[in-house]
Design an enzyme around this catalytic site. Structure first.
Site, PDB file in Angstrom:
ATOM      1  N   ILE A  95      44.876  36.201  47.597  1.00 38.07           N
ATOM      2  CA  ILE A  95      44.571  34.770  47.511  1.00 38.07           C
ATOM      3  C   ILE A  95      44.249  34.385  46.083  1.00 38.07           C
ATOM      4  CG2 ILE A  95      43.146  32.901  48.396  1.00 38.07           C
ATOM      5  CD1 ILE A  95      42.147  34.869  50.529  1.00 38.07           C
ATOM      6  N   LYS A 128      38.801  37.087  36.886  1.00 37.62           N
ATOM      7  CA  LYS A 128      38.396  38.055  35.872  1.00 37.62           C
ATOM      8  C   LYS A 128      37.579  39.176  36.497  1.00 37.62           C
ATOM      9  CE  LYS A 128      36.276  35.793  32.552  1.00 37.62           C
ATOM     10  NZ  LYS A 128      36.413  34.332  32.702  1.00 37.62           N
ATOM     11  N   GLU A 129      36.770  38.795  37.466  1.00 37.11           N
ATOM     12  CA  GLU A 129      35.842  39.767  38.006  1.00 37.11           C
ATOM     13  C   GLU A 129      36.188  40.284  39.389  1.00 37.11           C
ATOM     14  OE1 GLU A 129      32.653  37.346  35.448  1.00 37.11           O
ATOM     15  OE2 GLU A 129      32.808  37.014  37.579  1.00 37.11           O
ATOM     16  N   LYS A 186      36.962  40.568  49.224  1.00 30.97           N
ATOM     17  CA  LYS A 186      36.701  40.397  47.801  1.00 30.97           C
ATOM     18  C   LYS A 186      36.513  41.771  47.171  1.00 30.97           C
ATOM     19  CE  LYS A 186      33.926  37.697  44.552  1.00 30.97           C
ATOM     20  NZ  LYS A 186      33.027  36.562  44.388  1.00 30.97           N
ATOM     21  N   THR A 232      43.233  36.010  41.957  1.00 26.52           N
ATOM     22  CA  THR A 232      42.960  37.076  40.999  1.00 26.52           C
ATOM     23  C   THR A 232      42.104  36.491  39.898  1.00 26.52           C
ATOM     24  OG1 THR A 232      45.280  37.561  41.339  1.00 26.52           O
ATOM     25  CG2 THR A 232      44.093  38.998  39.861  1.00 26.52           C
ATOM     26  N   ASP A 245      26.419  29.520  39.639  1.00 25.99           N
ATOM     27  CA  ASP A 245      27.808  29.252  39.238  1.00 25.99           C
ATOM     28  C   ASP A 245      28.358  28.143  40.120  1.00 25.99           C
ATOM     29  OD1 ASP A 245      30.174  29.434  37.852  1.00 25.99           O
ATOM     30  OD2 ASP A 245      30.931  31.153  38.969  1.00 25.99           O
ATOM     31  N   VAL A 286      40.768  38.618  45.426  1.00 18.40           N
ATOM     32  CA  VAL A 286      40.482  38.294  46.826  1.00 18.40           C
ATOM     33  C   VAL A 286      41.770  38.366  47.647  1.00 18.40           C
ATOM     34  CG1 VAL A 286      39.542  36.578  48.399  1.00 18.40           C
ATOM     35  CG2 VAL A 286      38.600  36.785  46.096  1.00 18.40           C
TER      36      VAL A 286
END
Ligand code: ADP
Ligand code: MN
Length: 495
Positions: free
Chosen positions: A238, A242-243, A268, A240, A384, A246
């Site tokens: 679903i 940086k961290e 995830k 991509t 965030d 999913v």
């Protein structure tokens, strides 16, 4: 694009020449294969195994997968034999111990020592244990002296908070950390030398091994989940980031877990390279509590902490009734949760959806409410929060992406909250919600604090002063101020 490749279901009509074509034969063969072994084939193609990625570790993984298949067949056979022998007899013989695959078989090897038990929330505030004057508690053989490891450990942790101010111990997020005397002394020693050493610390340049979707170890773990019946199929990627990466998956019907697996899941996968870890350092930076305890852990293990944190935060939110994904299972750096969306289509982010002005207003009040709930009910600041991490689904807003969320008393917790407020406030003011509070009003409404500065600079300064006050208090008294849980509840805003 998606690593497991959506299966092509449209049948192709073709001419005789096509039928004779080798190309088509190959295509059909592939199609058949992918229908028969969706995960296996999927794992073996896609962007995972490309170029330099074809190495022995992939071979090892494939071998492990094959072994797992054999083990499963072996167990099935065992089960049949068990049944045959036992028949209807009242006394039965169990072959349990001879099985090869165990539900969530504990993986062996050095890498497998999890950094801590994940069954309960280590981030929840825990009442400190005290030892009475007489030096022991309990009776008979349940006696606990002040030398008890646990009590001592907690005390050491509390003492650690009183190290010199330069020595950032972080906030430990209310974790029940127990430092042994040995560790504590080493840490104290370290704190002193650190003071002198100052800013010489330069992180070594870390090299991550390219940007791969997932590594073989992750693939193996995913495969295991499918194999154990936890997941039915992993359909594709679903997102991509940086961290994290999913994936979408259909839930399986595994009976080993007591909870029902949602029909659709989001997986995830937290990336385990150092690069991303570095991006997150403002949330964990200089947190020597972690550093000392986990200095021997490789980044892979540290990254699990983020997955674990997200799990605990989601659970808190779930308990407070905030719309968010429901945790299914955590396996190392892989978090499986319920999928927000339907038929493989994830719910749109708030930034991508066009809402009627009525819905927009509804969404705003819902978010205001959620932020208060999060702060008061979960003791968390999202950290965030923006239109990127809110999904619009079934006529309401869902919160996601909470691995970085911190408690309000985190050394920068209030700054994070203010940033969240700014994002939310700006988004809705631009979106034409006339009722939307400005960022400062929103901050007060969520936190219950009453910062009166009427401009951003002063407001921010007051926030930082509050944080500093809390930190000083921590240094001097070994515990946090209770100022954040203000006397009066913040007014609950409703439509
Ligand atoms: P990142 O740290 O990469 O931003 P997120 O948790 O925000 O990680 O996930 C990235 C994206 O994946 C989200 O923007 C969302 O589109 C999708 N996503 C994540 N979790 C879910 C979920 N439970 N259901 C549906 N989509 C999800
Ligand atoms: Mn996100």
């Amino acid at each position: 694009q998606c690593p497991w490749g959506a299966r092509n279901t449209t049948s192709i009509s073709c001419s005789l020449a096509d039928v004779m074509s080798e190309q088509l034969a190959k295509e059909l063969q592939l199609e058949e294969e992918s229908a028969a072994f969706p995960e296996v084939v999927a794992a073996a193609e896609g962007p995972f195994i490309t170029g330099e990625n074809i190495d022995t570790s992939s071979d090892l993984m494939l071998a492990q997968m094959l072994q797992m298949e054999f083990d499963r067949e072996y167990d099935a056979q065992l089960r049949r034999e068990e049944k045959k022998i036992n028949g209807d007899s009242k006394v039965s013989i169990s072959f349990e111990n001879y099985r090869k695959v165990h539900p969530y078989d504990s993986d062996s090897s050095e890498d497998e020592v999890d950094w801590q038990d994940t069954r309960h929330d280590p981030y929840r505030a825990d009442k400190p244990t005290t030892t009475p004057r007489k030096g022991f508690t309990g009776k008979g053989k349940d006696i606990t002296t002040k030398h008890d490891e646990v009590v001592c450990g907690r005390k050491n942790t509390a003492r650690m908070e009183n190290f010199a101010p330069e020595f950032q111990v972080g906030d430990g997020i209310g974790m029940d950390l127990k430092l042994s005397n040995q560790v504590f002394n080493a840490l104290k020693q370290h704190a002193y030398s650190e003071e002198r050493r100052s800013a010489r610390l330069h992180e070594k340049k870390e090299h991550s091994t390219a940007e791969k979707a997932v590594d073989p170890k992750t693939r193996l773990l995913l495969y295991k989940m499918v194999n154990a019946g936890m997941l039915e199929t992993i359909t594709g990627c679903i997102s991509t980031g940086k961290e994290s990466v999913v994936f979408h998956a259909y839930g399986g019907t595994s009976t080993t877990e007591d909870k029902v697996i949602p029909p659709e899941c989001a997986i995830k996968v937290f990336k385990t390279t150092l690069n991303e870890f570095k991006n997150r350092d403002k949330y964990i930076k200089d947190d020597y509590r972690f550093k000392d305890r986990f200095s021997k852990l490789n980044p892979r293990k540290i990254i699990r902490m983020w997955a674990e944190k997200e799990m605990h935060n989601l659970t808190r939110m779930q308990n407070a009734g905030i719309p968010c994904p429901q945790v299914v299972i955590l396996k190392k750096h892989i978090l499986v949760m319920s999928f927000i969306g339907q038929d493989q289509v994830p719910a749109p982010k708030l930034k991508d959806v066009t809402l009627s002005s009525e819905d927009m207003k509804k969404a705003y009040y819902q978010i205001l409410n959620m932020m208060q709930q999060l702060y008061k009910g979960c003791n968390l600041v999202h950290a965030d929060l923006s239109e990127y991490n809110m999904l619009w689904h079934n006529g309401k807003v869902w919160l996601i992406d909470v691995s970085q969320s911190v408690e309000p008393t985190h050394p920068h917790g209030l700054e994070f909250l203010f940033r969240d407020c700014r994002n939310v406030s700006q988004f809705f003011q631009k979106g034409g919600v006339a009722e939307a509070l400005n960022e400062r009003e929103l901050f007060n409404a969520v936190s219950g604090l009453n910062i009166t500065a009427d401009n951003e600079v002063d407001f921010q300064a007051e926030i930082e002063a509050l944080e500093k006050m809390n930190e000083d208090h921590v240094q001097n008294h070994g515990k946090k101020l209770s100022m954040f849980s203000s006397d009066g509840d913040p007014p609950i805003y409703n439509e």
